[in-house]
Design an enzyme around this catalytic site. Structure first.
Site, PDB file in Angstrom:
ATOM      1  N   CYS A 116      11.880  -1.184   3.154  1.00  0.00           N
ATOM      2  CA  CYS A 116      10.796  -0.990   2.193  1.00  0.00           C
ATOM      3  C   CYS A 116       9.747  -0.034   2.753  1.00  0.00           C
ATOM      4  CB  CYS A 116      10.209  -2.344   1.801  1.00  0.00           C
ATOM      5  SG  CYS A 116       9.250  -2.290   0.268  1.00  0.00           S
ATOM      6  N   LEU A 117       8.543  -0.495   3.077  1.00  0.00           N
ATOM      7  CA  LEU A 117       7.525   0.397   3.628  1.00  0.00           C
ATOM      8  C   LEU A 117       8.022   1.027   4.927  1.00  0.00           C
ATOM      9  CD1 LEU A 117       4.564   1.488   3.453  1.00  0.00           C
ATOM     10  CD2 LEU A 117       3.908  -0.466   4.875  1.00  0.00           C
ATOM     11  N   ASN A 142      11.005  -4.881  -4.218  1.00  0.00           N
ATOM     12  CA  ASN A 142       9.574  -4.990  -4.468  1.00  0.00           C
ATOM     13  C   ASN A 142       8.905  -3.745  -3.904  1.00  0.00           C
ATOM     14  OD1 ASN A 142       6.860  -5.570  -4.678  1.00  0.00           O
ATOM     15  ND2 ASN A 142       6.863  -6.937  -2.907  1.00  0.00           N
ATOM     16  N   GLU A 186      17.042  -9.074   3.175  1.00  0.00           N
ATOM     17  CA  GLU A 186      16.815 -10.479   3.543  1.00  0.00           C
ATOM     18  C   GLU A 186      16.688 -11.379   2.325  1.00  0.00           C
ATOM     19  OE1 GLU A 186      12.861  -9.284   2.296  1.00  0.00           O
ATOM     20  OE2 GLU A 186      14.438  -8.281   3.415  1.00  0.00           O
ATOM     21  N   GLY A 198       0.787  -1.224   0.000  1.00  0.00           N
ATOM     22  CA  GLY A 198       0.000   0.000   0.000  1.00  0.00           C
ATOM     23  C   GLY A 198       0.823   1.279   0.000  1.00  0.00           C
ATOM     24  N   HIS A 249      15.336  -5.120  -0.243  1.00  0.00           N
ATOM     25  CA  HIS A 249      15.106  -6.203   0.717  1.00  0.00           C
ATOM     26  C   HIS A 249      16.411  -6.941   1.004  1.00  0.00           C
ATOM     27  CE1 HIS A 249      10.647  -6.376   1.129  1.00  0.00           C
ATOM     28  NE2 HIS A 249      10.728  -5.660   0.016  1.00  0.00           N
TER      29      HIS A 249
END
Length: 392
Positions: free
Chosen positions: A280-281, A328, A372, A253, A370
Site C-alpha cells: 500500500c503506502l 484500502n 494480509e 495520507g 493488502h
C-alpha cells in the site's frame, strides 16, 4: 432516514449529522463517541470485518461509509483490532445498530465505538451516498454526534471547508510507533488466540508508516523475526539492526508528502541491495524511490473483493492468474510513469490501475493491495512466503 444532501431541516429524531464543505447536510442517528470530527468520506464494500476496517491506521482522517447494511451485529472483541486507538474517525451505516449476536463478542459495537473514539451515524441511505461519491469523488465533511441533537451547522460546514483534504498531507507521524519494538505476536487460532513465534532468522526490519498488526503476524508466520521501527528511522539506524530484509508498511495520507523523508531512506536501501517488500503506502513510496510518480485517485479502492491480475514479473505459468484481494487506498502509483527497469506486475481488473511493481536486478517488489487481508480473502498470503523465502 433517506439521504438528503441539501435539506437543513432537522428531523425530530436526528442525533447525528454529516455536513459537507459546501454546506449540504445528511441527517441520521448518532452513536459512539459524542462530538465531531473532520475527514474525507469514502466507502468500503466489505461484508465482514468492520472492526478491522475501523482500526486500520490507513483510514486516519477518513469517515467510512459501509455499503453492507448490517454493521455491528457481531459486536466487538479484543482480538480483532488492527491497531490501538488508531484508524478511521467515524463511520456511516444504513441500519440502526442492533444488539450483538456472536459467540466471540465481548462488547456492543456502539460501546466499542465510544471507547475507541469513533463517531457513528446510522439511518443513512448509504447506497445513495456511495453513488454520490462515485459520481463526484470523495468529499470532505464533518461527522457529528449530539445526544441532544444540538448542532451548529454553519460552524461544521466551515470546519469541512477549511480542512485541507488528504492531498499533500503527511499523516504518518500521528500513527507510527514512537519506539523500536520486537514483534512477538503469532498467528491467530480459534480458541487459542495469538500465539508467540520464536523465529530467529531471517531478520526483517519493518518500517511502520501506520501498519496493520496482521502484516507482522504473517511475516512471523512465514518464518521471519520481525523488528518494527518508527517511520522516521534513518538509514544508519536501520542498517545497524543488520536486517536480512526490510518491509515497508501501509499507512495513511499522501505518499509524496511522506516520501520527503521516507524515499531517501528507501533509495539508500536499494543502493545497498537490501531486499524490500512494500504494501500500500510502502508500495507507493517504493515506486517513488524507483523513479515513478503517484497520484490521488478519484474515489479510491476500499473493500475485500477487488480482482487483481498478475501481468508480469516472472510469474511463469501463473501469469494471468487473478487474485481476489483486500484494498484500502486513495492514492496509486501511476503505471504510465514507471521508468526503465521497473516492471508492472499486477493491475486492477476494475479500472486497470497499477497494483504491483518489481525492480529488475533487485530483490524489491511491492503490491498496492493488502495480502494480509483482515478482513478479506487469503489469496495473497503467498507474498509473505515469497519475501521471507528470498531472504534465505
Amino acid at each position: 432516514m433517506a439521504l438528503s444532501a441539501s435539506s437543513h431541516a432537522q428531523p425530530s429524531d436526528a442525533t447525528g449529522v454529516l455536513v459537507f464543505a459546501d454546506g449540504s447536510v445528511v441527517w441520521g442517528r448518532g452513536f459512539g463517541k459524542v462530538g465531531s470530527a473532520v475527514g474525507e468520506v469514502c466507502f468500503n464494500t466489505a461484508m465482514t470485518g468492520y472492526q478491522e476496517v475501523l482500526t486500520d491506521p490507513s483510514y486516519d482522517s477518513q469517515i467510512v461509509t459501509f455499503t453492507f447494511p448490517h454493521i455491528g451485529n457481531v459486536g466487538a472483541n479484543e482480538e480483532d483490532h488492527e491497531s490501538r486507538g488508531l484508524g478511521a474517525v467515524g463511520c456511516i451505516v444504513r441500519q440502526e445498530v442492533t444488539p450483538h449476536s456472536n459467540f466471540r463478542a465481548q462488547q456492543e459495537f456502539v460501546d466499542w465505538c465510544a471507547a475507541n473514539g469513533k463517531i457513528g451515524l446510522s439511518g443513512v441511505d448509504t447506497r445513495a451516498l456511495t453513488r454520490m461519491i462515485r459520481k463526484g469523488g470523495a468529499p470532505n465533511a464533518v461527522i457529528a454526534h449530539s445526544p441532544r441533537g444540538a448542532f451548529d451547522l454553519d460552524d461544521l460546514a466551515r470546519q469541512a471547508a477549511k480542512w485541507s483534504g488528504l492531498e499533500g498531507l503527511d499523516l504518518v507521524p500521528q500513527v507510527t510507533r514512537g519506539v523500536l519494538e520486537d514483534w512477538r505476536g503469532g498467528h491467530w487460532q480459534l480458541g487459542h488466540g495469538y500465539g508467540e513465534h520464536r523465529n530467529e532468522k531471517p531478520h526483517v526490519v519493518a518500517i511502520d508508516y501506520g501498519a496493520k498488526d496482521n502484516i507482522f503476524r504473517n511475516l512471523a508466520r512465514a518464518g521471519a523475526r520481525v523488528t518494527v521501527v518508527p517511520a522516521r528511522s534513518s538509514l544508519d539506524e536501520i542498517m545497524r539492526l543488520k536486517p536480512d530484509g526490510v518491509f515497508l508498511s501501509n499507512g495513511p495520507g499522501d505518499p509524496a508528502a511522506t516520501g520527503e523523508y521516507a524515499v531517501p531512506v528507501i533509495k539508500g536501501l536499494l543502493e545497498r541491495d537490501v531486499p524490500l517488500f512494500g504494501i500500500c503506502l510502502g508500495h507507493q513510496m517504493l515506486g517513488l524511490a524507483a523513479g515513478a510518480k503517484t497520484a490521488k485517485m478519484f474515489q479510491g479502492h476500499r473493500g475485500a473483493n477487488h480482482p487483481v491480475q498478475r501481468v508480469g514479473g516472472g510469474w511463469g505459468e501463473s501469469e494471468g492468474l487473478v487474485e481476489i484481494t483486500s484494498m484500502n487506498h486513495g492514492f496509486a502509483v501511476d503505471g504510465e510513469t514507471l521508468p526503465e527497469g521497473v516492471e508492472q506486475t499486477h493491475v486492477s481488473l476494475f479500472d486497470g490501475t497499477n497494483c504491483g511493481i518489481s525492480i529488475r536486478g533487485k530483490r524489491a517488489f511491492g503490491v498496492q493491495y493488502h495480502p494480509e487481508a483482515s478482513p478479506g480473502p487469503q489469496d495473497s498470503f503467498y507474498l509473505f512466503e515469497k519475501f521471507v523465502g528470498m531472504l534465505g
